[in-house]
Design a protein around this motif. Structure first.
Motif, short mmCIF file in Angstrom:
data_model
loop_
_atom_site.label_atom_id
_atom_site.label_comp_id
_atom_site.label_asym_id
_atom_site.label_seq_id
_atom_site.Cartn_x
_atom_site.Cartn_y
_atom_site.Cartn_z
N ALA A 132 0.82 -1.21 0.00
CA ALA A 132 0.00 0.00 0.00
C ALA A 132 0.86 1.26 0.00
O ALA A 132 0.42 2.32 -0.45
CB ALA A 132 -0.93 -0.01 1.21
N GLU A 133 2.08 1.13 0.49
CA GLU A 133 2.98 2.28 0.50
C GLU A 133 3.17 2.83 -0.91
O GLU A 133 3.43 4.01 -1.10
CB GLU A 133 4.33 1.82 1.10
CG GLU A 133 5.21 2.91 1.64
CD GLU A 133 4.50 3.83 2.60
OE1 GLU A 133 4.73 5.04 2.51
OE2 GLU A 133 3.70 3.34 3.45
N ARG A 192 -3.17 5.41 1.01
CA ARG A 192 -2.34 4.26 1.41
C ARG A 192 -3.05 3.44 2.48
O ARG A 192 -3.08 2.21 2.44
CB ARG A 192 -1.00 4.76 1.95
CG ARG A 192 -0.14 5.46 0.92
CD ARG A 192 1.26 5.70 1.48
NE ARG A 192 2.04 6.55 0.62
CZ ARG A 192 2.42 7.80 0.94
NH1 ARG A 192 2.08 8.32 2.10
NH2 ARG A 192 3.14 8.51 0.09
N GLU A 200 -4.28 -0.38 2.19
CA GLU A 200 -3.75 -1.36 3.15
C GLU A 200 -4.91 -2.08 3.85
O GLU A 200 -4.92 -3.31 3.97
CB GLU A 200 -2.87 -0.66 4.19
CG GLU A 200 -2.33 -1.63 5.23
CD GLU A 200 -1.68 -0.93 6.41
OE1 GLU A 200 -1.46 0.30 6.34
OE2 GLU A 200 -1.42 -1.61 7.42
N ASP A 246 -1.97 10.11 2.27
CA ASP A 246 -1.84 9.11 3.33
C ASP A 246 -3.11 8.27 3.46
O ASP A 246 -3.05 7.06 3.66
CB ASP A 246 -1.54 9.84 4.64
CG ASP A 246 -0.83 8.92 5.61
OD1 ASP A 246 -0.15 7.98 5.14
OD2 ASP A 246 -0.98 9.13 6.83
#
Lengths: 280, 740
Positions: free
Chosen positions: A245-246, A266, A270, A263
């Protein structure tokens, strides 16, 4: 032109396991179809999290794919908007852009593609079937929605006189685990801040194929190939979801009010990888 | 007639009866302002559509109306260049609730004062033509620099101040000091019914069918604008589809409709679009609310300094009442400044719990922060600062059952099961938190008048100059009237529906802050003929006895010592050859009651926060209210649930957003301005503390409609802190404020 009488409302499965959704199939009908729910939960989830029951009862698959942006400057005729009035400028870039895109943007346009279904279809490698004066065409989903570039008024690869007749999801290797997560300000009847569609084929404890796409963040339904590449060939364990996911926001260009989406995207990806793929 | 003096049984008041107009509303046959037509004597109505400024501050240099005027069906286009000059007499409080300043006038000059200001109106034979015509009007502007950002603005004039004790000394000597600034976003009322008016002139007499919370206000404002006597204006309002404060004053579009009707010599209907409601009428202004708090270690708050900045327009100064911080706690040293920042915006107005709900957010979050700092339970902290008399005035409270609210609420909510440590309760991906806040709202009393008539068939009709903005005024008033006349209550909507307002003869107040029922604000009501009790004998006529000994029950008049002998109202009137009896009653609150009167709330909220994704969901909420007597618990629940849901919106969703580059509101619709939907409102419950308030008014009501939102936002904000350990000091609380 009223096309509602055309025989384009069918939901059919191909012998190979592919799914063909007629352009006039209703969102509610597709979402409720037992075979769709069984084979492609990501499609059913994305539809159920769209709009309201009343709208889903009326709105069609083809219409959903053609849905236009919610950018308020696009919808306010007194505002500058290159998508609505080419060359007039973009009021959103320096204006209020909390809901706008961080991926696929250009100087001319930062409007977000609003569809949930399209995100699921992107993750599933769908194809658009069209018919027009020049005959029939099949357009890969990834090519159908056009990046704004310098011509944000051109939104789809659809030629004059052409009609979407169906959306096809090709057969996927089984088992296929899939699902859709939508992050939004309120619990219902609201567009996504971020969303993630995930489809994983895991065999022998290894991820053999992965389809991952994001909504609420792109000028078009946004396929996350970097995330997919990180997943394929790996075992779903430990920090894999976070590490994959980064890569979700690679290339993101945040604006004044939507920086949080980098953010949040991500985290959304995730979370949905974990929900679909399991583990912690 | 008043309960405190009455021997009469009270049976209708307190009963959970259904709305007398419920059937009309759910079948779509209730007629709202814009629904009136030929059946009401309105013939040949034409339609007006506003043209709004697409610039935030400017001088109009030209208006090109040719294309619009060439459209078949367009009757006229009015703008500052061709509109008649209107007298615009002053119309200050209390004839109106116009705030200080110079109100926005209908096309009287070339100034654009805010984005969306009406700059022209197109009148046409159909709404579609008028709308099309409005699109064709071209307005040219000389732009000026626009300022719409509260944070960047400068206060105009001197702040309103309040002080007791020596707050700086109090803060210096405090054992614990906290300093916080809270911010609240602008909110819009967003009633379902848009503002709408039909204006009809007959000679120099004007009749309007208007959406209003106070029928006297359109009368007074239109009379002032056109320079005609108040008696020449009649305002009719039967049902109102929600107002929440925005129907309190009469906005410029109403004058524009009347102006257009006079010029085209036809009745004119003007219905605002949803988008126009964001700039054409008022809103709850944005605020910055700085708090400095001083306390000893035991939780005795010794000093509070509140410095408040709120937005207003450049042409009027709307000030909300920020008195909550003066009276809620016993704090000896209190100082307040309230500054207004004039901006290039339209004038704000009162919105549900005006001032008090904003102040409660800052005050009650700051108390929660102090409780956490001191390690004292938030409710216990309130109890340690509970005053015995009004700390602002020294007067006794008429009634203050806030301790009861705390105790009942804590018990029903299960407050004692709470783990006081923030961020310590988890349910899967969600952190669970509970929060608490108190609130108060002033019981305001105004002059009022009502007409009551007892007909020969035993029917009672009551009229007063008010409208029913949704709380069920006609229903609750009929309950009060039934008990006052000792008739049996039966719903009788037809009487209610055919009786429009009687314009009051004297100035009065809408009572819009009030609870769901007050006699002074109810227009018309009814109850059934009296019935002789089973087994009772007719005979001895009650009227020959001393009136004080007459007892009436279910419309049966008898003498106290012999309830079996008596007669009904119809018999009494028939015997006296009377077709009806009528009376006008009026109420004027005493100048100085000697009491401080407030409604109170204690709000408990439980939230689940997905901290990784920044999502806050309210799981359950309980409000305990001390509002005096409850006339109708069903209507009260409707008010309480609605107010608390409004509080969810204020806390988590609602935020009118302005593009400060040009003053444009960018989310002027229901897609962009988020209101709670059903899924956001899982479990909301209200409890009313038993009792009445005999000092407040003759029926013992303190008011419920406003208090039900006061304390909701801070209870949710405090629950978010308890869930996450994170203090967000800005409303609404958004996902991004919880990320990172």
């Amino acid at each position: 032109m009223d096309i509602s009488a055309l025989p384009l409302g069918e939901i059919t499965f191909t012998p190979e396991g592919g799914l063909r959704l007629g352009a006039l199939a209703r969102m509610a009908d597709v979402a409720a179809d037992p075979a769709v729910r069984e084979a492609y939960p990501v499609i059913a989830h994305a539809l159920e999290l769209s709009a309201s029951p009343q709208l889903r009862n009326m709105a069609t698959i083809g219409g959903n794919v053609m849905q236009r942006t919610r950018c308020s400057y696009f919808r306010d005729v007194s505002a500058a908007c290159n998508k609505r009035a080419p060359g007039s400028g973009c009021a959103a870039r320096e204006g209020y852009n909390r809901g706008h895109a961080i991926l696929g943007t250009s100087d001319a346009c930062v409007a977000t593609h609003p569809s949930d279904l399209a995100v699921a279809l992107a993750a599933l490698d769908a194809r658009i079937h069209t018919r027009g004066p020049g005959g029939e065409r099949t357009v890969p989903f990834a090519d159908f929605h056009l990046l704004p570039g310098t011509t944000p008024d051109r939104e789809q690869d659809l030629r004059p006189g052409e009609l979407i007749v169906a959306v096809e999801v090709p057969p996927h290797p089984r088992p296929l685990a899939s699902g859709y997560l939508k992050v939004r300000d309120r619990q219902s009847y609201e567009f996504a801040l971020t969303s993630a569609a995930v489809a994983l084929h895991v065999q022998g404890g290894v991820i053999r194929s992965a389809g991952v796409a994001a909504g609420g963040v792109g000028t078009v339904p946004w396929r996350l190939r970097a995330v997919e590449q990180h997943l394929v060939g790996r075992r779903p364990a430990g920090g894999l979801w976070a590490a994959a996911a980064e890569r979700a926001a690679e290339g993101a260009r945040p604006l004044a009010h939507n920086g949080f989406k980098v953010d949040l995207l991500r985290r959304t990806v995730e979370r949905q990888l974990r929900i679909v793929g399991g583990g912690s | 007639m008043t309960r405190s003096q009455s021997m009469q049984p009270q049976s209708a008041v307190g009963a959970p009866v259904a709305r007398v107009d419920g059937r009309l509303k759910v079948t779509g046959s209730a007629r709202y302002a814009a629904d009136h037509g030929p059946a009401d004597g309105i013939e040949g109505v034409v339609h007006a559509v506003l043209v709004e400024a697409t610039i935030g501050r400017a001088r109009i240099t030209g208006v090109d109306t040719r294309a619009a005027e060439e459209l078949p069906g367009v009757l006229a286009v009015f703008h500052h260049g061709n509109a008649p000059r209107l007298p615009y007499r002053d119309n200050p409080f209390p004839d109106s609730i116009n705030p200080p300043g110079e109100r926005l006038r209908a096309f009287q000059d070339d100034r654009v004062r805010f984005f969306g200001q009406p700059v022209a109106v197109v009148v046409a034979t159909t709404p579609e033509t008028a709308r099309h015509g409005a699109r064709l009007v071209e307005v040219r502007y000389a732009a000026e620099r626009v300022g719409t950002d509260l944070a960047a603005g400068t206060p105009g004039g001197e702040p309103e101040t309040y002080g007791r004790g020596d707050v700086e000394a109090g803060l210096r000597s405090a054992e614990v000091r906290l300093e916080m600034t809270y911010r609240t976003g602008r909110n819009h009322h967003n009633a379902m019914e848009p503002h709408a008016i039909i204006a009809r002139w007959e000679g120099d007499r004007l009749t309007v069918w208007e959406k209003t919370q106070w029928v006297a206000d359109p009368r007074n404002e239109l009379a002032a604008a056109f320079g005609i006597p108040q008696e020449s204006v009649r305002c009719l309002s039967t049902v109102v589809g929600g107002a929440f404060g925005n129907g309190g004053r009469t906005w410029v579009h109403s004058v524009i409709a009347a102006l257009a009707a006079r010029e085209v010599r036809r009745p004119v209907k003007l219905v605002m679009t949803r988008k126009q409601l964001y700039s054409g009428v008022g809103y709850r202004p944005a605020y910055e609310y700085a708090v400095r708090l001083g306390s000893d270690r035991s939780g005795r708050v010794t000093a509070m300094a509140h410095d408040v900045r709120g937005e207003t327009s450049r042409y009027e100064s709307h000030a909300d009442d920020m008195a909550l911080g003066r009276m809620l706690y016993t704090t000896p040293h209190v100082a307040q400044t309230v500054s207004l920042v004039p901006l290039d915006v339209n004038t704000p107005t009162w919105m549900r719990g005006p001032g008090w709900s904003t102040a409660a957010y800052a005050l009650e979050c700051s108390m929660d922060e102090l409780a956490h700092e001191l390690g004292i339970d938030p409710i216990e902290l309130r109890l340690r600062n509970e005053p015995e008399s009004d700390p602002a005035t020294g007067s006794p409270f008429s009634t203050r059952r806030l301790r009861d609210c705390y105790a009942i609420g804590a018990r029903e909510f299960g407050w004692d099961r709470r783990n006081p440590t923030p961020g310590a309760t988890r349910d899967g991906d969600r952190l669970i938190g509970t929060g608490f806040a108190a609130g108060a709202y002033a019981t305001e009393r105004m002059n009022a008048q009502a007409y009551a008539r007892l007909d020969a068939d035993g029917r009672v009709v009551v009229q007063s100059a008010t409208s029913d903005i949704g709380p069920g005024t006609a229903t609750s008033m009929s309950q009060v009237a039934a008990d006052a006349s000792a008739c049996r209550w039966t719903p009788c909507a037809s009487t209610w529906a055919t009786r429009c307002c009687r314009p009051p003869r004297s100035r009065r107040w809408p009572g819009r802050w009030r609870a769901s029922a007050r006699p002074c604000r109810t227009r018309a009501t009814c109850c059934a003929p009296g019935r002789r009790p089973r087994g009772h004998r007719p005979g001895l006529t009650a009227s020959r006895r001393r009136p004080g000994r007459v007892v009436v029950r279910d419309g049966w008049l008898s003498v106290g010592t012999d309830p079996g002998r008596g007669e009904t109202y119809p018999q009494l009137m028939g015997r006296n050859n009377r077709s009806h009896l009528e009376v006008i009653g009026s109420y004027e609150p005493p100048e100085e009651s000697g009491f401080s009167m407030y409604s109170y709330s204690a709000i408990f909220a439980e939230v689940a926060v997905d901290a990784r994704l920044g999502l806050v969901r309210v799981r359950r909420m309980l409000g305990v209210f001390d509002a005096g007597r409850i006339i109708n618990p069903t209507l009260a629940d409707s008010q309480a649930h609605g107010g608390m849901i409004g509080g969810i919106g204020q806390a988590l969703l609602e935020h009118t957003i302005t593009d400060h580059r040009d003053g444009r509101i960018v989310n002027a619709d229901f897609a962009g301005y988020l209101l709670p939907v059903s899924a956001d409102v899982p479990d909301v419950r209200a409890i009313y503390v038993d009792g009445e308030d005999r000092e407040a008014d003759p029926i013992g009501v303190k008011g419920l409609g406003e208090i039900v939102i006061v304390g909701v936002a801070p209870a949710i904000a405090n629950a978010v802190f308890h869930a996450t350990g994170r203090r967000v000091r800005e409303l609404p609380i958004t996902p991004e404020s919880l990320l990172g």
